[in-house]
Enzyme design. Sequence first.
Site, PDB file in Angstrom:
ATOM      1  N   ALA A 106       0.866  -1.351  -0.128  1.00 20.06           N
ATOM      2  CA  ALA A 106       0.099   0.040   0.047  1.00 20.06           C
ATOM      3  C   ALA A 106       0.809   1.198   0.364  1.00 20.06           C
ATOM      4  CB  ALA A 106      -0.906  -0.026   1.099  1.00 20.06           C
ATOM      5  N   GLY A 144      -0.130  -5.707   0.570  1.00 16.27           N
ATOM      6  CA  GLY A 144      -1.284  -5.521  -0.613  1.00 16.27           C
ATOM      7  C   GLY A 144      -0.849  -6.068  -1.675  1.00 16.27           C
ATOM      8  N   GLU A 160      -1.735  -9.631  -1.350  1.00 14.56           N
ATOM      9  CA  GLU A 160      -2.949  -9.818  -1.030  1.00 14.56           C
ATOM     10  C   GLU A 160      -3.815  -9.735  -2.424  1.00 14.56           C
ATOM     11  OE1 GLU A 160      -3.700  -6.616   1.754  1.00 14.56           O
ATOM     12  OE2 GLU A 160      -4.214  -8.143   3.199  1.00 14.56           O
ATOM     13  N   GLU A 165       3.056  -6.283   6.879  1.00 17.84           N
ATOM     14  CA  GLU A 165       2.381  -5.042   7.478  1.00 17.84           C
ATOM     15  C   GLU A 165       2.511  -5.032   8.875  1.00 17.84           C
ATOM     16  OE1 GLU A 165       0.908  -7.167   5.226  1.00 17.84           O
ATOM     17  OE2 GLU A 165      -0.379  -5.995   4.036  1.00 17.84           O
TER      18      GLU A 165
END
Length: 715
Positions: free
Chosen positions: A74, A120, A123, A145
């Site tokens: 992110a 991310g 993900e 994260e």
Amino acid sequence: MAKTSSSTAPSLSLELRGDGVAVVRFDTPGSSVNVLSRELVSEVERALDAIAEDPKIVAAVLVSGKPGTFIAGADLDQVLAMNSAEEGSRLSATGHALLDRIAASGKPFVAAVHGAALGGGLEVALACKYLLATDDEKTQLGLPEVMVGLLPGGGGTQRLPARVGLTAALPLLLTGKKLRAREAYKAGLVDALTTPGGLVETACLAARKLANGTLEPRERELSLDSLLSSTPLYRLVLAKAREDVMKKTRGLYPAPLAILECVEAGLSGGFAAGQDKEVELFGKLVAGPEAKNLIRLFKAMTDLKKTAADEKALAQPVKRLAVLGAGLMGEGIASVSLNLSSVVVKDVADASLARAAKNISRSLARRVKSGSLSRVSRDRQWAGLTLTTDPARIAGANLVIEAVFEDLELKRNVLAETEAVIADDAVFATNTSALPIGQIAKAAKDPTRVLGMHYFSPVPKMPLLEIVVTSKTSQRALATARAYGIAQGQTVIVVKDGPGFYTSRILAPFMNEAMLLLEEGAEIEALDRALKDFGFPVGPVTLLDEVGLDVAAHVGRDLGKAFVKRGLTPSAALPLIVEAGNLGRKNGKGFFLYAKDGHGRKPVNTDVYRFLGGSSRKAFAASEVVDRLTLQMANEAVYALEEGVLSSPQDGDVGAILGLGFPPFRGGPFRFLDSLGAEKVVTRMHELALAHGSRFTPHKRLVKMAVAGTRFYRE
Ligand code: NAI
């Protein structure tokens, strides 16, 4: 190639191939890596619409347009700018909606991963039906994260355990550990491996086959693990994981606990319940101080790994590095340099050279085994290493890093010997812990090429490099050292020469205060406990044992001399403890006792209490212990800043965290002072000065800040 339309430069493109496979290529403009930003979300939505609506498209492949990275995660700047939990929750919910569309698409999605697929990025890949990765050194998959105080808020806490099982997923979620391609394949995270050259073609073939039903993703074996997740036994596993987290973090880090809550919510209430928990807790973490400090640290480290263009131009290319001294430090420095240049290690003792050779060869073999190094690279690195006792062999070095014993005369002699053989433009660095660089350089033929490169032990694991410049050090020498240090993977801070540079300077009063507390009757274990509860990885007394009590006494005496006017009197007991033969871990006897081989710690060495007022000990409030030690350290950091040893509070924060273990979630000594507020700091220090002496007098900068209500950082 059909590009999606966007007002600014697009971050992705969509190409429809003749075989019905849509290739979606991520390529964040103006950045070396792809980041998941708000802007990208709408572009992905449009691409998903196009894929769903176009009957010619049967499947899709997600790939990166960047060389060597898939999607790095992110956009942390956007996360840092969020001021409320709601904003964080909204981001997580948006991510879910998007990734759920990919996961539920009737047309299969294949993630084609080469390079880093982190946070991310992973993900996104996990939402795809099929995950193809290149078996390459650059490929890494993980959910880091937690390291920036966040949780994987895009369904990662749900999809990762579902894919690899609970016990394999927990370490990845809770420590941020990254897997190499082969490890990821073994864990069941990756469906297939391929080569970088064949990535897109293999992915498109897989996509077509998935679409026509001739290929299925790898099935997870019915393992103990999948049984665990499907029965209430998972509660036991999660309870144990929570216990481990509490032991490791003392509850100071909210992210790993939040991750466990999300996993639990999913296992007990289903996927959607797990996602709801992610939305709620991601928001909470985003709004809290821990994530903010950890993200800032991450960003600062990233900045400190870059060199400004003008400095880059000044740097001397290093084709050959010479390391003088094959001891603990020399070996470590050589190890992290083998992939950069040829390395010659010179020592006077054959035994040291033999030990270094054995250790380096073992560590290369370990890296080949883990997949982080290819055999070819290993062979090349090994071939580039020379171990010698012959000083003439260092002649061709462009950079010399000296790591011989900590002895001023020896270091001066070694410098003179080296200057006699190296080229005029070669740079000379010394890895002294605390000897003033100016004094080592005094007798140099050319003092402009001399500086300090202060590494931390063990070098391959400790990411900080403190470069120390004197008033004579040239810009070219600095540029060369910094560029080489950064290439070694270090985070570099540059400080001015002075007693203890920066890190040793602020550590000395911290350790000395621990000694003074012991002299006042404090208990050894109580001191360690108090600072560990504050967030240090080891307590100050254990640290004294690790550093060596003789070394600590020596440094204490030297720095005491430098700062005597400020009332920083070194502990009188420490030299006596050393005289009585207690040197710390290295001889099995310090404040604690150790097994013969230096491993396994035994109980407190109560014998040392005879130098510290006797065996009856006093209880001190943990808050007093913490205030005395941390405020000594932070006040000294302010001195270093005001004297120009440090060039910014950010350097000071990064240096204390990476070099000394200052609790990362507190952001470093300057952030810590800001979080308390100068007024409170000054008041408390005046109280401590009244009770314990002038060493607690706050620096006048702090007093001014208290009056003006200002901070070191604007935000
Ligand atoms: P060490 O005792 O493990 O190794 C020193 C090596 O230097 C020995 O192998 C010795 O044979 C060699 N040596 C002595 N005279 C030499 C000469 N004239 N030419 C070539 N080699 C020679 O010491 P260590 O721990 O590696 O420390 C080296 C330096 O790094 C010291 O200045 C120390 O203060 C500094 N340092 C140490 C740290 C640590 O945690 N051990 C951390 C940061 C700096």
